[in-house]
Enzyme design. Structure first.
Site, PDB file in Angstrom:
ATOM      1  N   HIS A  16       0.840  -1.204   0.000  1.00  0.00           N
ATOM      2  CA  HIS A  16       0.000   0.000   0.000  1.00  0.00           C
ATOM      3  C   HIS A  16       0.880   1.261   0.000  1.00  0.00           C
ATOM      4  O   HIS A  16       0.603   2.222  -0.720  1.00  0.00           O
ATOM      5  CB  HIS A  16      -0.891   0.056   1.245  1.00  0.00           C
ATOM      6  CG  HIS A  16      -1.902  -1.047   1.343  1.00  0.00           C
ATOM      7  ND1 HIS A  16      -2.007  -1.859   2.446  1.00  0.00           N
ATOM      8  CD2 HIS A  16      -2.866  -1.457   0.482  1.00  0.00           C
ATOM      9  CE1 HIS A  16      -3.003  -2.715   2.252  1.00  0.00           C
ATOM     10  NE2 HIS A  16      -3.528  -2.502   1.072  1.00  0.00           N
ATOM     11  N   LYS A  40     -15.392  -8.604   4.524  1.00  0.00           N
ATOM     12  CA  LYS A  40     -14.274  -9.004   5.380  1.00  0.00           C
ATOM     13  C   LYS A  40     -14.512  -8.601   6.833  1.00  0.00           C
ATOM     14  O   LYS A  40     -14.962  -7.487   7.103  1.00  0.00           O
ATOM     15  CB  LYS A  40     -12.974  -8.317   4.916  1.00  0.00           C
ATOM     16  CG  LYS A  40     -12.550  -8.650   3.506  1.00  0.00           C
ATOM     17  CD  LYS A  40     -11.256  -7.898   3.160  1.00  0.00           C
ATOM     18  CE  LYS A  40     -10.950  -7.940   1.673  1.00  0.00           C
ATOM     19  NZ  LYS A  40      -9.882  -7.001   1.284  1.00  0.00           N
ATOM     20  N   ARG A  89      -1.414  -5.829  -8.386  1.00  0.00           N
ATOM     21  CA  ARG A  89      -0.222  -6.629  -8.078  1.00  0.00           C
ATOM     22  C   ARG A  89       0.031  -7.666  -9.166  1.00  0.00           C
ATOM     23  O   ARG A  89       1.143  -7.862  -9.607  1.00  0.00           O
ATOM     24  CB  ARG A  89      -0.391  -7.368  -6.736  1.00  0.00           C
ATOM     25  CG  ARG A  89      -0.381  -6.460  -5.541  1.00  0.00           C
ATOM     26  CD  ARG A  89      -0.914  -7.167  -4.335  1.00  0.00           C
ATOM     27  NE  ARG A  89      -2.274  -7.605  -4.582  1.00  0.00           N
ATOM     28  CZ  ARG A  89      -3.056  -8.185  -3.680  1.00  0.00           C
ATOM     29  NH1 ARG A  89      -2.576  -8.431  -2.478  1.00  0.00           N
ATOM     30  NH2 ARG A  89      -4.287  -8.538  -3.975  1.00  0.00           N
ATOM     31  N   SER A 127      -2.705  -7.668   2.967  1.00  0.00           N
ATOM     32  CA  SER A 127      -2.967  -7.538   4.408  1.00  0.00           C
ATOM     33  C   SER A 127      -3.299  -8.909   4.989  1.00  0.00           C
ATOM     34  O   SER A 127      -2.881  -9.237   6.111  1.00  0.00           O
ATOM     35  CB  SER A 127      -4.143  -6.592   4.651  1.00  0.00           C
ATOM     36  OG  SER A 127      -3.843  -5.309   4.185  1.00  0.00           O
TER      37      SER A 127
HETATM   38  O1  PNS Z   1      -8.788  -2.908   0.106  1.00  0.00           O
HETATM   39  P1  PNS Z   1     -10.041  -3.463  -0.472  1.00  0.00           P
HETATM   40  O2  PNS Z   1     -10.759  -4.311   0.575  1.00  0.00           O
HETATM   41  O3  PNS Z   1      -9.845  -4.196  -1.762  1.00  0.00           O
HETATM   42  O4  PNS Z   1     -10.988  -2.194  -0.795  1.00  0.00           O
HETATM   43  C1  PNS Z   1     -12.279  -2.371  -1.339  1.00  0.00           C
HETATM   44  C2  PNS Z   1     -13.049  -1.035  -1.297  1.00  0.00           C
HETATM   45  C3  PNS Z   1     -13.162  -0.537   0.121  1.00  0.00           C
HETATM   46  C4  PNS Z   1     -12.335  -0.019  -2.147  1.00  0.00           C
HETATM   47  C5  PNS Z   1     -14.470  -1.320  -1.889  1.00  0.00           C
HETATM   48  O5  PNS Z   1     -15.091  -2.332  -1.157  1.00  0.00           O
HETATM   49  C6  PNS Z   1     -15.355  -0.074  -1.903  1.00  0.00           C
HETATM   50  O6  PNS Z   1     -15.213   0.766  -2.767  1.00  0.00           O
HETATM   51  N1  PNS Z   1     -16.253   0.047  -0.919  1.00  0.00           N
HETATM   52  C7  PNS Z   1     -17.170   1.172  -0.824  1.00  0.00           C
HETATM   53  C8  PNS Z   1     -18.586   0.765  -1.231  1.00  0.00           C
HETATM   54  C9  PNS Z   1     -18.791   0.916  -2.709  1.00  0.00           C
HETATM   55  O7  PNS Z   1     -18.695   1.977  -3.294  1.00  0.00           O
HETATM   56  N2  PNS Z   1     -19.089  -0.217  -3.374  1.00  0.00           N
HETATM   57  C10 PNS Z   1     -19.306  -0.272  -4.785  1.00  0.00           C
HETATM   58  C11 PNS Z   1     -17.995  -0.386  -5.539  1.00  0.00           C
HETATM   59  S1  PNS Z   1     -18.176  -1.494  -6.845  1.00  0.00           S
END
Ligand code: PNS
Length: 165
Positions: A16, A40, A89, A127
């Site tokens: 990150h 999660k 990645r 993570s």
């Molecule tokens: O680090 P991660 O867990 O891959 O992050 C995922 C994240 C938090 C970026 C994603 O779950 C997100 O954007 N959540 C906010 C809710 C949202 O907008 N969902 C629709 C996106 S398709």
């Protein structure tokens, strides 16, 4: 241009940090935004994740740390960010990222998702792996910032103590 780099960051890893540093060189301003991820169960609460990120990003003057709930595109709109940054990645990240980017575009076509490639040394880092290796007694030195390594160790000790009868 202001960019948002959203994620769970549970906890922040060197992968990150690599993406944050790259984004900070490309964009005028970067907001690292911690979000709850519905799929999660988190180890660290949002506040703890933000604290670690703030310490780790302290040397980057155009980077700030925040959190949000709800839709990412609504948050980006509120913060007047025109770009969502995500790190890639490996090819295996692509289907999930592609789906998310297209959904976000459908929700708000004026916000672009930009992918940055992580350094090769971080290609296997996540993570989840960092948490699992620490929980099983392995070393994650060099894979996460020192303060995160220490916080993870303490958190996992705390969890073991709480689970004891
Ligand atoms: O680090 P991660 O867990 O891959 O992050 C995922 C994240 C938090 C970026 C994603 O779950 C997100 O954007 N959540 C906010 C809710 C949202 O907008 N969902 C629709 C996106 S398709």
């Amino acid at each position: 241009m202001r960019a948002v780099y959203p994620g769970s960051f549970d906890p922040v890893t060197n992968g990150h940090v690599d993406i944050i540093e790259r984004a900070a060189r490309v964009f005028d301003e970067v907001i690292v935004a911690v979000a709850p991820n519905r799929g999660k169960e988190p180890l660290f609460c949002i506040q703890e994740r933000m604290e670690m990120l703030s310490e780790v990003c302290a040397h980057l003057k155009n980077v700030s740390v925040d959190s949000f709930e709800g839709l990412l595109v609504s948050y980006a709109e509120r913060r007047q960010a025109g770009v969502i940054v995500r790190g890639l990645r490996a090819v295996s990240d692509f289907p999930y990222e592609f789906e998310m980017a297209l959904m976000n575009r459908r929700l708000n076509p004026s916000i672009e998702t930009v992918f940055l490639m992580t350094g090769a040394e971080n290609a296997y880092l996540s993570s989840s792996v960092v948490k699992e290796v620490t929980a099983l007694g392995g070393s994650i030195d060099g894979l996460a910032p020192d303060l995160v390594v220490e916080r993870l160790r303490l958190k996992l000790q705390e969890e073991v103590r709480e689970s004891e009868p």
